[in-house]
Design a protein around this motif. Structure first.
Motif, PDB file in Angstrom:
ATOM      1  N   LEU A 135      23.799  39.430  49.218  1.00 56.63           N
ATOM      2  CA  LEU A 135      24.566  39.264  48.086  1.00 56.63           C
ATOM      3  C   LEU A 135      24.295  38.320  46.898  1.00 56.63           C
ATOM      4  N   SER A 136      24.275  37.096  47.596  1.00 58.46           N
ATOM      5  CA  SER A 136      24.269  35.929  46.926  1.00 58.46           C
ATOM      6  C   SER A 136      22.836  35.732  46.235  1.00 58.46           C
ATOM      7  N   GLU A 137      21.688  36.410  46.932  1.00 59.79           N
ATOM      8  CA  GLU A 137      20.363  36.575  46.312  1.00 59.79           C
ATOM      9  C   GLU A 137      20.140  37.594  45.226  1.00 59.79           C
ATOM     10  N   GLU A 138      20.968  38.590  45.674  1.00 56.91           N
ATOM     11  CA  GLU A 138      21.026  39.806  44.450  1.00 56.91           C
ATOM     12  C   GLU A 138      21.719  39.142  43.213  1.00 56.91           C
ATOM     13  N   ILE A 139      22.575  38.434  43.283  1.00 60.49           N
ATOM     14  CA  ILE A 139      23.422  37.901  41.985  1.00 60.49           C
ATOM     15  C   ILE A 139      22.274  36.811  41.235  1.00 60.49           C
ATOM     16  N   VAL A 140      21.461  35.958  42.247  1.00 56.74           N
ATOM     17  CA  VAL A 140      20.747  35.165  41.532  1.00 56.74           C
ATOM     18  C   VAL A 140      19.716  36.098  40.641  1.00 56.74           C
ATOM     19  N   LYS A 141      19.019  37.226  41.394  1.00 61.44           N
ATOM     20  CA  LYS A 141      17.995  38.115  40.801  1.00 61.44           C
ATOM     21  C   LYS A 141      18.499  38.842  39.384  1.00 61.44           C
ATOM     22  N   ALA A 142      19.976  38.952  39.515  1.00 62.55           N
ATOM     23  CA  ALA A 142      20.285  39.747  38.456  1.00 62.55           C
ATOM     24  C   ALA A 142      20.471  39.113  37.118  1.00 62.55           C
ATOM     25  N   ASN A 143      20.166  39.723  35.863  1.00 61.53           N
ATOM     26  CA  ASN A 143      20.696  39.198  34.593  1.00 61.53           C
ATOM     27  C   ASN A 143      21.877  39.253  34.418  1.00 61.53           C
ATOM     28  N   VAL A 144      22.559  40.224  34.950  1.00 68.98           N
ATOM     29  CA  VAL A 144      24.115  40.466  34.574  1.00 68.98           C
ATOM     30  C   VAL A 144      24.630  41.084  35.645  1.00 68.98           C
ATOM     31  N   VAL A 145      25.927  40.931  35.994  1.00 66.86           N
ATOM     32  CA  VAL A 145      26.564  41.369  37.053  1.00 66.86           C
ATOM     33  C   VAL A 145      27.903  42.159  36.579  1.00 66.86           C
TER      34      VAL A 145
END
Ligand code: GTP
Ligand code: MG
Length: 186
Positions: free
Chosen positions: A72-82
């Motif tokens: 989840l944390s890795e996906e948050i970093v990869k995303a431009n917006v959450v």
């Protein structure tokens, strides 16, 4: 990097189980409320020519049934917006946004630029305390400046479905929060 350099927008949906993340993604794609959904939607790419901002957009679902907190944390970093989604009918869902989801996003991106957030109160087709909700969202907008937009949605009634993703795109391409805050001179 200025927002003008963004070639692809990566939108991540997070939120407590059963708030409707997968349903709203599949509602966007299928243009109707899906009667049954898997725990997690396949990652989808919307071609630039069919998005209002003409930028290709990835939409990424999260499911705590299938993914752990490190992912989840890795996906948050990869995303431009959450997009942080919660169920407006569930007492306590909003507190989880404040106590868990927003701090998790801040911690995952600590040291970097703040990650823009769209706050979505889903299932607004069902009865819920409208005024209390609006007041609490306003308080949150004042406290967490990374929240670009707060809205209420319904995958069931197709209310604010495309708008949710449009606001997310807009938060990346035309951010309103300061990306650079210079230290004032002593
Ligand atoms: P997890 O994958 O477990 O994290 O859940 P999720 O957030 O992906 O929720 P999901 O899309 O699986 O939906 C959960 C339940 O809520 C399903 O029974 C949906 O049919 C229902 N649901 C989703 N969106 C809405 C909505 O806008 N209104 C109503 N009334 N029900 C909804
Ligand atoms: Mg899901």
């Amino acid at each position: 990097m200025s927002s003008g350099d963004v070639r692809l927008v990566r939108i991540l949906l997070v939120g407590d189980p059963q708030c409707g993340k997968t349903s709203i993604i599949l509602a966007l794609v299928g243009e109707e409320f899906p009667l049954s959904v898997p725990p997690r939607a396949e990652e989808i790419t919307i071609p630039g020519d069919v998005t209002p901002e003409k930028v290709p957009t990835h939409i990424v679902d999260f499911s705590s049934q299938e993914q752990d907190e490190t992912t989840l944390s890795e996906e948050i970093v990869k995303a431009n917006v959450v997009c942080v989604m919660y169920d407006v009918t569930f007492e306590g869902a909003f507190d989880r946004v404040v106590s868990y989801w927003l701090p998790l996003i801040r911690n995952s991106t600590a040291g970097g630029l703040p990650k823009p957030v769209i706050l979505a109160g889903n299932k607004c087709d069902l009865p819920y305390p409208v005024e209390t909700q609006a007041q609490r969202v306003q308080e949150l907008l004042n406290k967490f400046t990374e929240i670009e937009t707060g809205l209420e949605s319904s995958a069931k009634d197709m209310h604010n479905v495309s708008e949710l993703f449009y606001f997310a795109q807009k938060a990346v391409l035309h951010p309103t929060a300061p990306l650079y805050a210079p230290t004032s001179k002593q």
